[in-house]
Design an enzyme around this catalytic site. Sequence first.
Site, PDB file in Angstrom:
ATOM      1  N   HIS A  48      42.115  34.754  38.092  1.00 16.15           N
ATOM      2  CA  HIS A  48      42.837  35.689  38.812  1.00 16.15           C
ATOM      3  C   HIS A  48      44.132  35.344  39.116  1.00 16.15           C
ATOM      4  O   HIS A  48      44.678  34.740  40.155  1.00 16.15           O
ATOM      5  CB  HIS A  48      41.970  35.905  39.997  1.00 16.15           C
ATOM      6  CG  HIS A  48      42.285  37.190  40.673  1.00 16.15           C
ATOM      7  ND1 HIS A  48      41.458  38.207  41.289  1.00 16.15           N
ATOM      8  CD2 HIS A  48      43.638  37.787  41.194  1.00 16.15           C
ATOM      9  CE1 HIS A  48      42.017  39.490  41.583  1.00 16.15           C
ATOM     10  NE2 HIS A  48      43.378  39.002  41.902  1.00 16.15           N
ATOM     11  N   GLU A  91      49.136  38.491  49.702  1.00 22.46           N
ATOM     12  CA  GLU A  91      49.658  39.656  48.937  1.00 22.46           C
ATOM     13  C   GLU A  91      50.566  39.370  47.903  1.00 22.46           C
ATOM     14  O   GLU A  91      51.790  40.069  48.051  1.00 22.46           O
ATOM     15  CB  GLU A  91      49.776  40.932  49.675  1.00 22.46           C
ATOM     16  CG  GLU A  91      49.946  42.237  48.931  1.00 22.46           C
ATOM     17  CD  GLU A  91      48.922  42.347  47.808  1.00 22.46           C
ATOM     18  OE1 GLU A  91      47.761  42.002  47.879  1.00 22.46           O
ATOM     19  OE2 GLU A  91      49.186  43.456  46.891  1.00 22.46           O
ATOM     20  N   TRP A  92      50.429  38.303  47.153  1.00 20.27           N
ATOM     21  CA  TRP A  92      51.426  37.805  45.878  1.00 20.27           C
ATOM     22  C   TRP A  92      52.827  38.043  46.644  1.00 20.27           C
ATOM     23  O   TRP A  92      53.187  37.458  47.685  1.00 20.27           O
ATOM     24  CB  TRP A  92      51.307  38.842  44.734  1.00 20.27           C
ATOM     25  CG  TRP A  92      49.657  38.566  44.242  1.00 20.27           C
ATOM     26  CD1 TRP A  92      48.628  39.577  44.424  1.00 20.27           C
ATOM     27  CD2 TRP A  92      49.046  37.371  43.930  1.00 20.27           C
ATOM     28  NE1 TRP A  92      47.566  39.307  43.813  1.00 20.27           N
ATOM     29  CE2 TRP A  92      47.871  37.869  43.497  1.00 20.27           C
ATOM     30  CE3 TRP A  92      49.367  36.102  43.781  1.00 20.27           C
ATOM     31  CZ2 TRP A  92      46.661  37.244  43.249  1.00 20.27           C
ATOM     32  CZ3 TRP A  92      48.590  35.191  43.317  1.00 20.27           C
ATOM     33  CH2 TRP A  92      47.042  35.687  42.826  1.00 20.27           C
ATOM     34  N   TYR A 144      43.724  51.998  41.736  1.00 23.26           N
ATOM     35  CA  TYR A 144      44.203  52.179  43.319  1.00 23.26           C
ATOM     36  C   TYR A 144      45.016  53.638  43.228  1.00 23.26           C
ATOM     37  O   TYR A 144      45.197  54.030  44.163  1.00 23.26           O
ATOM     38  CB  TYR A 144      45.189  50.851  43.771  1.00 23.26           C
ATOM     39  CG  TYR A 144      44.527  49.780  44.060  1.00 23.26           C
ATOM     40  CD1 TYR A 144      44.159  48.817  42.729  1.00 23.26           C
ATOM     41  CD2 TYR A 144      44.482  49.340  45.394  1.00 23.26           C
ATOM     42  CE1 TYR A 144      43.850  47.623  43.151  1.00 23.26           C
ATOM     43  CE2 TYR A 144      43.990  47.913  45.428  1.00 23.26           C
ATOM     44  CZ  TYR A 144      43.674  47.120  44.514  1.00 23.26           C
ATOM     45  OH  TYR A 144      43.140  45.859  44.752  1.00 23.26           O
ATOM     46  N   ARG A 161      32.751  39.539  44.898  1.00 26.69           N
ATOM     47  CA  ARG A 161      33.527  39.145  44.084  1.00 26.69           C
ATOM     48  C   ARG A 161      34.478  38.296  44.398  1.00 26.69           C
ATOM     49  O   ARG A 161      35.484  38.390  45.456  1.00 26.69           O
ATOM     50  CB  ARG A 161      34.245  40.319  43.381  1.00 26.69           C
ATOM     51  CG  ARG A 161      35.271  40.058  42.154  1.00 26.69           C
ATOM     52  CD  ARG A 161      35.937  41.297  41.427  1.00 26.69           C
ATOM     53  NE  ARG A 161      36.832  40.699  40.466  1.00 26.69           N
ATOM     54  CZ  ARG A 161      37.796  41.062  40.666  1.00 26.69           C
ATOM     55  NH1 ARG A 161      38.370  42.127  41.208  1.00 26.69           N
ATOM     56  NH2 ARG A 161      38.838  40.551  39.699  1.00 26.69           N
ATOM     57  N   ASN A 171      41.428  38.675  35.216  1.00 27.93           N
ATOM     58  CA  ASN A 171      41.451  39.682  36.430  1.00 27.93           C
ATOM     59  C   ASN A 171      42.871  40.163  35.878  1.00 27.93           C
ATOM     60  O   ASN A 171      43.998  39.525  35.860  1.00 27.93           O
ATOM     61  CB  ASN A 171      41.637  39.151  37.677  1.00 27.93           C
ATOM     62  CG  ASN A 171      42.083  40.415  38.614  1.00 27.93           C
ATOM     63  OD1 ASN A 171      41.233  41.339  38.929  1.00 27.93           O
ATOM     64  ND2 ASN A 171      43.565  40.337  38.967  1.00 27.93           N
ATOM     65  N   GLU A 172      42.936  41.633  35.331  1.00 24.00           N
ATOM     66  CA  GLU A 172      44.312  42.087  35.088  1.00 24.00           C
ATOM     67  C   GLU A 172      45.199  41.418  34.224  1.00 24.00           C
ATOM     68  O   GLU A 172      46.243  41.222  34.522  1.00 24.00           O
ATOM     69  CB  GLU A 172      44.902  42.536  36.365  1.00 24.00           C
ATOM     70  CG  GLU A 172      44.193  43.395  37.541  1.00 24.00           C
ATOM     71  CD  GLU A 172      45.215  43.688  38.577  1.00 24.00           C
ATOM     72  OE1 GLU A 172      46.143  43.096  38.904  1.00 24.00           O
ATOM     73  OE2 GLU A 172      44.596  44.685  39.169  1.00 24.00           O
ATOM     74  N   GLU A 210      37.961  46.681  42.237  1.00 21.60           N
ATOM     75  CA  GLU A 210      38.959  46.871  43.104  1.00 21.60           C
ATOM     76  C   GLU A 210      39.263  48.096  43.433  1.00 21.60           C
ATOM     77  O   GLU A 210      39.689  48.866  42.569  1.00 21.60           O
ATOM     78  CB  GLU A 210      40.207  45.878  42.739  1.00 21.60           C
ATOM     79  CG  GLU A 210      40.080  44.383  42.980  1.00 21.60           C
ATOM     80  CD  GLU A 210      41.387  43.665  42.708  1.00 21.60           C
ATOM     81  OE1 GLU A 210      42.330  44.092  42.953  1.00 21.60           O
ATOM     82  OE2 GLU A 210      41.219  42.423  42.081  1.00 21.60           O
ATOM     83  N   ASN A 221      40.071  47.880  38.173  1.00 23.00           N
ATOM     84  CA  ASN A 221      40.726  47.687  39.426  1.00 23.00           C
ATOM     85  C   ASN A 221      41.648  49.439  39.373  1.00 23.00           C
ATOM     86  O   ASN A 221      42.618  49.375  38.956  1.00 23.00           O
ATOM     87  CB  ASN A 221      41.652  46.728  39.450  1.00 23.00           C
ATOM     88  CG  ASN A 221      41.043  45.410  39.757  1.00 23.00           C
ATOM     89  OD1 ASN A 221      39.691  45.474  39.799  1.00 23.00           O
ATOM     90  ND2 ASN A 221      41.793  44.187  39.533  1.00 23.00           N
TER      91      ASN A 221
HETATM   92  C1  GBH Z   1      45.311  44.023  42.123  1.00 21.32           C
HETATM   93  O1  GBH Z   1      46.726  44.254  41.643  1.00 21.32           O
HETATM   94  C2  GBH Z   1      45.011  42.577  42.324  1.00 21.32           C
HETATM   95  O2  GBH Z   1      44.087  42.121  41.572  1.00 21.32           O
HETATM   96  C3  GBH Z   1      44.833  41.849  43.498  1.00 21.32           C
HETATM   97  O3  GBH Z   1      44.814  40.552  43.674  1.00 21.32           O
HETATM   98  C4  GBH Z   1      45.805  42.542  44.644  1.00 21.32           C
HETATM   99  O4  GBH Z   1      45.918  41.809  45.819  1.00 21.32           O
HETATM  100  C5  GBH Z   1      45.511  43.770  44.897  1.00 21.32           C
HETATM  101  O5  GBH Z   1      45.805  44.584  43.589  1.00 21.32           O
HETATM  102  C6  GBH Z   1      46.336  44.680  45.862  1.00 21.32           C
HETATM  103  O6  GBH Z   1      47.810  44.669  45.412  1.00 21.32           O
HETATM  104  O7  GBH Z   1      53.346  47.914  39.684  1.00 21.32           O
HETATM  105  O8  GBH Z   1      54.306  50.084  39.340  1.00 21.32           O
HETATM  106  O9  GBH Z   1      53.230  48.832  37.684  1.00 21.32           O
HETATM  107  C7  GBH Z   1      47.812  43.725  41.813  1.00 21.32           C
HETATM  108  C8  GBH Z   1      49.064  44.108  41.987  1.00 21.32           C
HETATM  109  C9  GBH Z   1      49.878  46.383  41.663  1.00 21.32           C
HETATM  110  C10 GBH Z   1      49.962  45.221  39.816  1.00 21.32           C
HETATM  111  C11 GBH Z   1      49.807  47.748  41.061  1.00 21.32           C
HETATM  112  C12 GBH Z   1      50.088  46.598  38.880  1.00 21.32           C
HETATM  113  C13 GBH Z   1      50.540  48.846  39.069  1.00 21.32           C
HETATM  114  C14 GBH Z   1      51.445  49.800  39.213  1.00 21.32           C
HETATM  115  N1  GBH Z   1      49.238  45.446  40.887  1.00 21.32           N
HETATM  116  N2  GBH Z   1      50.707  47.697  39.695  1.00 21.32           N
HETATM  117  S1  GBH Z   1      53.152  49.216  38.923  1.00 21.32           S
END
Ligand code: GBH
Length: 488
Positions: A128, A443-444, A317, A83, A173-174, A390, A315
């Site tokens: 993205h 990582e942003w 996590y 992806r 994406n998101e 993801e 996505n």
């Molecule tokens: C993903 O979300 C991205 O698609 C990817 O680019 C990135 O590298 C990866 O995850 C790892 O971070 O912030 O408390 O509201 C990216 C970032 C992290 C945003 C979790 C939303 C949710 C919890 N995301 N966050 S909070």
Amino acid sequence: TILGANSSSSAFPRNFLFGTASSSYQFEGAYLTDGKGLSNWDIFSHKPGNIADGSNGDIAVDHYHLYLDDIELMEYIGLNTYRFSISWARILPKGRFGTLNMAGIRHYDNLINALIGKGIQPFVSLTHYDIPQELEDRYGGWLSPQVRQDFAYYAHICFKYYGDRVKYWITFNEPNVVAIRGYRSGIYPPARCSGSYGNCSSGDSEREPFIVAHNMILSHAAAVDIYRTKYQEKQKGSIGIVMNAVWYEPISNSSQDRLAAQRAQSFYMNWFLDPIIFGKYPEEMKDILGSLLPDFSYDYLKKLKNGLLDFIGINHYTSFYAKDCLHSTCEQGPGVSKTEGYYLRTALKNNVLIGESSAVDWLYVYPEGMEKMVTYLKNRYNNTPMFITENGFGMLNRPDSRINYDDKRVEYMKSYLDALLSAIRKGADVRGYFAWSLLDNFEWLSGYTIRFGLYHVDYETLTRTPKLSAKWYKQFISNFTSFEAAKS
Ligand code: GBH
């Protein structure tokens, strides 16, 4: 041992896709190469103070030049899909207001052909987070209805040039993260804040995140409409959207906390999926927001027929607890939001974390959340096909600078894949899993300080080195593949 036998992989459905995920801004680098235009993230990351380590994606992991090497790494692991996202500004440097950049077109042609040559299915996101800065400057990007025309034009070009070979398309994406972080908390570009949320001192309109979301939903709809009416029959691919999907566990059994968890889910995820699949915003949102929420037109609803997507990308996590703040008093904190209906999200219950913490402040290990999330989506959306687009674990550099010891990541992946399998066994139609990510990358806001890769990247030399997780994933996939082969 940690690499040891993995019986569970053999239980995944036939033709299951196992991949890794990436994105253009985090991977490519080459930010001015071959005629690429500037993106909103180029501008944002270049402003001092925005990124933790003062870095940016100018070089990133130079995937633009090293993609052939990286495909060899994918081959080593045994991936059958990859992806990635197309950089909009690389092929349309000025959106629809300029010319098509043929060098950019050729780059993704080469990438797609090289993947297919190795039996790896390209799974392609149109956006993205990054969009041409031109669209921000001209009309305010996602805030303007004009953006729908730009997105439709861009999507059309991608289908036309790549759709003969790309069978999986993702529009966004998101988009929920873009709307919230770009237009409420203001921590992502274009850094607009609303109301009294978070650190924002000044009030842009509270309505902005909802306007932006509405324009994204209608942009998605326009792209899907073009794909379905002009390309899908011939190209035989499918198209979906990827949501950031956090599982909200009610902090207690009280009906109020359970309703708060439901509100949280609606305001975070169903916000997009309900309109795309059912043609309307969730009831909880309408009740609380009233006229803050835009309406859908008759034209939009006409297009809906089978739901404006073929699959849901997830996505996933982490999980949080949700606590009601509408009927009981919550301490005001960053998780308490008026527009989200006053629920508090917290990782703590009776001072115990929902799961083991990680190097990132939003990621707690709670594998049950994967099963619950997938099951929830299966029930709400009538078992629409799903992909886990993801899932991954963020870590810091080890103080002893050993790079291959990421047993925590392996444990995380094992437990989340097990939980996923359990949902599949109970009937969820999940068709693929993508680890975030193949390589350590940009990582942003955290820049290069947080590492999500199965491969370590040395940012001086750009050398890629497999971590334990790369070897584990290879083993996991090979068990699956040999079991598949034995069946047929
Ligand atoms: C993903 O979300 C991205 O698609 C990817 O680019 C990135 O590298 C990866 O995850 C790892 O971070 O912030 O408390 O509201 C990216 C970032 C992290 C945003 C979790 C939303 C949710 C919890 N995301 N966050 S909070």
